[in-house]
Design an enzyme around this catalytic site. Structure first.
Site, PDB file in Angstrom:
ATOM      1  N   THR B 352       3.455  -5.009   8.272  1.00 40.16           N
ATOM      2  CA  THR B 352       4.175  -4.343   9.373  1.00 40.16           C
ATOM      3  C   THR B 352       5.624  -4.830   9.368  1.00 40.16           C
ATOM      4  O   THR B 352       5.914  -5.907   8.856  1.00 40.16           O
ATOM      5  CB  THR B 352       3.492  -4.608  10.732  1.00 40.16           C
ATOM      6  OG1 THR B 352       4.205  -3.907  11.741  1.00 40.16           O
ATOM      7  CG2 THR B 352       3.492  -6.094  11.085  1.00 40.16           C
ATOM      8  N   HIS B 409      -8.150 -17.521  11.824  1.00 40.68           N
ATOM      9  CA  HIS B 409      -8.505 -18.892  11.431  1.00 40.68           C
ATOM     10  C   HIS B 409     -10.005 -19.090  11.272  1.00 40.68           C
ATOM     11  O   HIS B 409     -10.456 -20.089  10.719  1.00 40.68           O
ATOM     12  CB  HIS B 409      -7.945 -19.881  12.464  1.00 40.68           C
ATOM     13  CG  HIS B 409      -7.593 -21.226  11.890  1.00 40.68           C
ATOM     14  ND1 HIS B 409      -8.320 -21.833  10.883  1.00 40.68           N
ATOM     15  CD2 HIS B 409      -6.575 -22.073  12.159  1.00 40.68           C
ATOM     16  CE1 HIS B 409      -7.788 -22.987  10.571  1.00 40.68           C
ATOM     17  NE2 HIS B 409      -6.693 -23.169  11.336  1.00 40.68           N
TER      18      HIS B 409
END
Lengths: 436, 436, 323
Positions: B352, B409
């Site tokens: 993006t 994560h």
């Protein structure tokens, strides 16, 4: 008050020759030197210089003091016979001068008795200039005093109690307690513009009064005063120049009373006489002895006549001495004593009294005593009126900031201006923009 | 009644004066204005005249004494009044002054504050505004019950209006109580509170969500709830690519009919790194990790009406020209609403570009079910320390871009993400591939 | 009739001079030249040199003479070539003209008018908005119109008013905006504010050129669902306290926007009025948007930075809406 019917056509601005300072027909000489003249009607020409000097006191400490140089023992000159005043008018002016002084004595006592708010300003030694100048005005003319011209107010028809109540901040004072001293005015009957504390600002205002009247078809004389200190302000120049360019009937008394608060005239200007400034404005300038009521009157009378004829402004320098400090708190210890002694001998009232009683014999000693007694009685009654006026209520501080709810009707004082209109009609413009 | 003799104020700033000499003794006759005593002040020494005629009755301030201005220094028994003994009777207490109507008005009690529920003291905890507090008072609402949606949880007008509107009508459903309130609120208010279910009565326009906006809203919140978002940011010297693009821009467009943009450089650099670190191109599925065989590159495209992420399939198999063509094609079709459903499915990683409007970098939200998203910041010129072959440092002006990686994560550890990004950085800074 | 802001003022003065022979103009270069911005263009041909007076460059004399003439019942209209130069006449205005009615009961029906304001790269001495120097002077009326309609209606009201009126024309608006102005005689009351745009969410209190800035911002904010109300004060002294209180009571959030420097600016005074009149109606802090606390710089990028902008209003409105 001198009443004359001066019929004259109003004049407009533009198309006048420059440099009207001199009516003399001096022709340029071979070297193209220009010459101008300033008529000086005085019968003596005191020539003093005040300068600063370092003195040592007994302990050897150095102090900067003023000292005066010049002939301080010259004999007192006579009063110059007036070209215009008759016996009756001279006695009237003398009476105004007495009233002026006795009112100020009463004010000093009231002050020391704690009845005055703020300070008291005196015109001691300047009564001839204040009274004889205002006496030269017609009823329709306008004037604006400065702080020491308390005699002018009396001549123009204000009561002594008006000024006393101003100083005492009373409810019945002309400003109803809102301002003190000679700071009041009356545009309805006595045609007086109130002074403000800032010096010089009245000059363009009086020019504007003459402009307004002229637009209504009247050439009026508009008289105001400025000191040798006050004339240092820029607005003085702006005002006189405006009146000169517009050819307005300003009668400006420059009261050279030698001290502006504690500053001698040597530190205010460099030219010999302030009347010379008239040359630069392109208007007539004359010098008179400000302690001689006849000289003051004659110069004022001629200037007022010029104004009525639509011939523009006049600058009259009246030479005299402020015989007290700036205000009551100021003992004027900076003034060299010999100056006071010199001018004390030229006291305008004592000399005029001598002129009327002994020289002209227009007043007998008894008539003079009666006249003085009548003035004292009048002042006594005025003092009673003033003392008995109440203090204003605290709430009376409010209101009156704006002219609203029909408190005044604005209308041209001398009739609707006669306007001529050109044939051009309103056209929309797409003219140049100054800044894009 | 005797007349008071006062210490006058000799100047506006003068606060005290010293009596230097009394000129009369008690019992002496005095005339008004006759000198009575002498004073000395900071500004001036003066002789003070008697304020009235009569007998000097009493001297209250002796010679050599300094007193404040307006202090009574003595008294005069005025004419016609017998001189009374010095000790004057105590003055009667002043009569109580009836309060004026105005004062009464001022003292009128303020209306009592409106009744408030007992819980109002806790309102101090809730941040609100004067208006909200007023409304709360008027409706007897405890602000601790009202959920705030303004900045920092502030209770807005809309919040309290909605609360009042819904109070008592929807109980027990869709409860929303802030944890703090659960323990602190008094029992009466402890019941789960209804969340406003109907819109507030007046502020704002009601515009239904577009389909796209609803999907974006769902997806963004879903992603935030699903992934354990972590971000890292890399500064990349982009000078080489900026120069390369500048050099090839013209020719590229001529040859291929497509503008040469920066996007394919980022995509290519990411593709190379993704091939090296396949975990970044994976999806967590239940208890498994799904490593994708293909690299399907999501390219976020900002639209005037929202945002969409079309997918460049098999980006790993495309050369530079193919990447550029694919990106251009997807962008155009997104903006002209010509994307097919399959064009927006199946992405494995997303790029993006928040920097297109000048953001230095962005912290993007992961496009589910991807595990990572790379954000491209603005390209700016910056001073940079450059180390040349000889190891000499110098400062140079370089084109710089900041790249961020948002990653999940749960799946990707920081070390892996960092090594991935380091490789992207290296690919860009040492670009060697042909651009066609 | 569609008129520019400048033409509306020009027509207003023209009509008053036509109607009332006591009205006359004085100022620098207003005669044959028609004024630096041509507000009095053609006046000397119609009304003559007696009523359209070119003066020396002497601002104190211009104000003093206008005041003196007003004491005789005239209604002078004095032009300042730029309102920046009004400082040259400050004593005459503040100590003479403003105090005269309070102290000694003399009305001073005069108008002091001229161009003010920035956005035209006029530099520090041709871009100022010195209205606050006079707002702090009781006795003066200070007028700052934003539209041709108001400019004409207010200049006529000022000429007819019995008090000294200082009329600040915004030079950026002179030829940039046009508006409908009725052909028939009308006045706009001094001291009355006007709702330039009705809205529900928050109020912008402003005047003069900033009204147009606020209107532009309102169009942008509409897309965010923020509905601005814009109160055009029109007169900055005396302030329309009631209108200020009303708009705050309606929207509960308020931004005050003005072109002159922030510190000691009008926004502080209005914020105080809001505290006094409508504290319990506030749903957020009172926000100020104003010029920087510096002189108005000359160079366009610097001037742009100094002056309030549409984006400032948009940003602050969004922030306050979310508060």
């Amino acid at each position: 008050m001198g009443i004359r019917k001066a019929k004259s056509k109003p004049t407009s601005n533009g198309n006048r020759p420059r440099n009207g300072a001199s009516s003399s027909k001096a022709k340029p000489n071979a070297t193209n030197l220009r010459t101008y003249s300033i008529p000086d009607y005085r019968l003596e020409h005191p020539n003093f210089t005040v300068r600063q000097r370092i003195e040592k006191d007994r302990l050897g400490h150095e102090h900067v003091r003023y000292e005066v140089e010049g002939d301080l023992n010259a004999p007192v000159p006579p009063i110059r016979d007036s070209k215009y005043l008759d016996k009756k008018q001279c006695i009237e002016i003398y009476r105004w001068m007495l009233l002026n002084r006795k009112m100020e004595v009463a004010l000093e006592n009231l002050y020391k008795q704690g009845k005055v708010v703020g300070g008291v300003y005196f015109g001691l030694g300047q009564e001839a200039c204040s009274c004889a100048s205002a006496y030269a005005l017609d009823e329709d003319d306008w004037f604006a005093p400065m702080i020491r011209n308390q005699g002018s107010l009396l001549v123009r028809g204000f009561a002594a109690s008006d000024t006393m109540m101003q100083y005492m901040a009373k409810a019945d004072s002309p400003t109803k307690g809102r301002d003190g001293t000679s700071h009041f005015g009356d545009i309805e009957r006595r045609n007086m513009v109130s002074p403000i504390s800032m010096l010089g600002d009245l000059i363009p205002v009086m020019a504007g009064v003459a402009l307004g009247a002229r637009l209504q078809g009247r050439n009026l004389a508009v008289m105001t005063y400025i000191g040798d200190g006050g004339q240092s302000t820029g607005v003085t120049y702006e005002g006189i120049n405006f009146a000169a360019v517009q050819n307005l009937g300003l009668v400006l008394f420059v009261e050279s009373n030698l001290w502006a608060y504690s500053t001698p005239s040597e530190l205010q200007y460099r030219c010999k006489d302030l009347a010379e400034r008239a040359i630069g404005y392109g208007i007539p300038g004359v010098i008179v002895d400000g302690t001689d009521a006849c000289q003051v009157y004659d110069a004022a009378h001629e200037a007022v006549d010029r104004a009525h004829r639509g011939e523009g402004p006049t600058l009259i320098e009246a030479k005299m001495m402020r015989m007290k400090g700036h205000a009551i708190h100021d003992a004027a210890s900076y003034v060299p004593k010999p100056m006071f002694e010199f001018w004390k001998k030229r006291d305008p009232i004592a000399r005029f009294e001598n002129y009327l009683v002994r020289e002209k014999k227009w007043l007998t000693a008894k008539e003079n005593e009666e006249l003085i007694a009548s003035v004292e009685t009048e002042i006594e009654a005025e003092r009673e009126t003033a003392v008995n006026s109440p203090m204003p209520t605290p709430e009376s501080a409010e209101g009156g900031v704006y002219c609203e709810d029909g408190c005044h009707e604005i209308k041209p004082k001398y009739g609707a201006p006669k306007v001529k209109k050109g044939t051009s009609t309103f056209k929309q413009t797409e003219a140049a923009v100054h800044l894009r | 009644m005797p007349t008071d003799i006062i210490m006058p104020q000799m100047g506006e700033s003068i606060v005290e004066g010293t009596i230097t000499k009394w000129l009369k003794k008690p019992g002496d006759k005095v005339q008004r204005d006759e000198p009575l005593f002498e004073i000395s002040t900071d500004k001036v020494d003066a002789e003070i005249p008697a304020p009235a005629s009569g007998i000097l009755q009493e001297i209250k301030v002796t010679e050599g004494t300094t007193v404040g201005v307006n202090t009574v220094v003595g008294t005069i028994a005025v004419d016609g009044e017998a001189a009374k003994p010095a000790a004057a009777p105590a003055k009667p207490a002043p009569a109580p002054v009836p309060a004026s109507p105005k004062e009464e008005k001022k003292a009128a009690p303020v209306p009592p504050p409106a009744a408030v529920p007992a819980a109002h003291e806790e309102d101090e905890e809730a941040r609100s505004s004067p208006l909200v507090r007023k409304i709360a008072r008027e409706h007897g609402v405890s602000l601790s019950q009202v959920p705030g949606t303004g900045l920092g949880g502030r209770i807005t007008k809309q919040d309290i209006m909605s609360f009042i509107e819904n109070q008592g009508s929807h109980v027990g459903t869709d409860a929303f109580v802030r944890p703090a309130e659960r323990s602190e609120a008094p029992p009466a208010a402890a019941a789960p509170l209804p969340r406003p279910a109907t819109p507030a009565p007046y502020p704002g326009d009601l515009v239904p969500l577009t389909n796209m906006r609803r999907i974006i809203a769902q997806r963004m919140i879903e992603s935030r709830r699903t992934s354990a978002h972590v971000h890292c940011m890399y500064e990349v010297d982009f000078t080489r690519i900026v120069n390369l693009r500048a050099k090839h821009k013209g020719g590229f467009e001529q040859r291929h009919g497509a503008r040469l943009t920066f996007m394919p450089f980022f995509v290519r650099a990411a593709v190379i790194a993704l091939q090296q670190w396949p975990i970044i191109n994976a999806t967590l599925e239940g208890d498994n990790i799904h490593y994708h065989r293909q690299i399907n590159m999501g390219i976020a495209v900002a639209l005037d009406w929202g945002l969409i992420v079309p997918v460049l399939k098999n980006a790993g198999d495309l050369n530079f020209l193919g990447l550029q063509r694919g990106i251009t094609d997807l962008g155009e079709r997104a903006r002209t609403k010509k994307l097919k459903p399959e064009d927006v499915e199946g992405s494995t990683f997303t790029v993006t570009n928040p920097g297109q409007f000048g953001a230095v970098f962005g912290l993007p939200i992961i496009n589910q079910p991807n595990s990572a998203i790379m954000g491209v910041g603005g390209i700016t010129k910056q001073p940079m320390v450059i180390t040349d072959k000889d190891g000499t440092d110098s400062i140079a002006i370089r084109s710089v871009v900041h790249l961020t990686l948002g990653y999940d994560h749960r799946l990707i550890d920081g070390a892996v993400a960092d090594q991935f990004m380091a490789l992207v950085k290296k690919n860009l800074e040492t670009w060697t591939e042909e651009v066609g | 009739m569609q008129l520019t802001y400048l033409e509306a003022i020009r027509q207003g003065i023209w009509e008053e001079m036509d109607r009332d022979p006591t009205v006359f103009c004085l100022g620098e270069d207003i005669g044959i030249y028609g004024g630096a911005f041509k507000v009095t263009d053609g006046f000397i041909d119609r009304f003559g040199a007696e009523r359209v007076i070119d003066t020396p460059i002497a601002e104190s004399a211009i104000v003093g003479a206008a005041f003196g003439a007003s004491l005789t019942g005239m209604r002078p209209v004095a032009e300042f070539q730029f309102m920046d130069f009004i400082g040259c006449a400050f004593n005459q205005i503040s100590n003479m003209v403003a105090k005269t009615h309070y102290l000694w009961g003399a009305p001073a029906p005069l108008v002091l008018r001229g161009p003010s304001g920035g956005y035209v790269h006029g530099g520090p001495f041709h871009s100022q908005n010195p209205e606050m120097w006079f707002v702090h002077n009781p006795g003066l009326k200070v007028i700052c119109p934003a539209t041709p309609y108001d400019a004409k209606g207010l200049i006529k009201a000022a000429i007819r008013d019995n008090n000294p009126c200082i009329f600040f024309e915004h030079k950026y608006l002179y030829r940039r905006i046009k508006g409908e102005v009725p052909a028939e005689d009308y006045v706009v009351p001094i001291g009355k504010a006007n709702i330039a745009r009705e809205g529900r969410d928050l109020s912008i209190i402003t005047y003069a050129a900033m009204v147009h800035t606020a209107l532009e911002a309102a169009e942008i904010l509409k897309n965010d669902g923020i509905d601005l109300e814009i109160l055009d004060l029109r007169t900055v002294s005396p302030l329309d306290r009631e209108a200020i209180a009303q708009t705050v009571k309606k929207t509960n959030k308020v931004i005050i926007l003005h072109e002159h420097s922030r510190t000691g600016g009008l926004a502080g005074e209005i914020a105080a009025i809001i505290n006094e009149e409508a504290f319990d109606d506030l749903d957020g802090p009172v926000v100020r948007i104003a010029g920087l606390d510096s002189p108005v710089p000359f160079s366009p990028p610097q001037e742009h930075h100094y002056l309030p902008k549409v984006e400032d209003v948009v940003r602050e409105a969004r922030r306050l809406k979310a508060y």
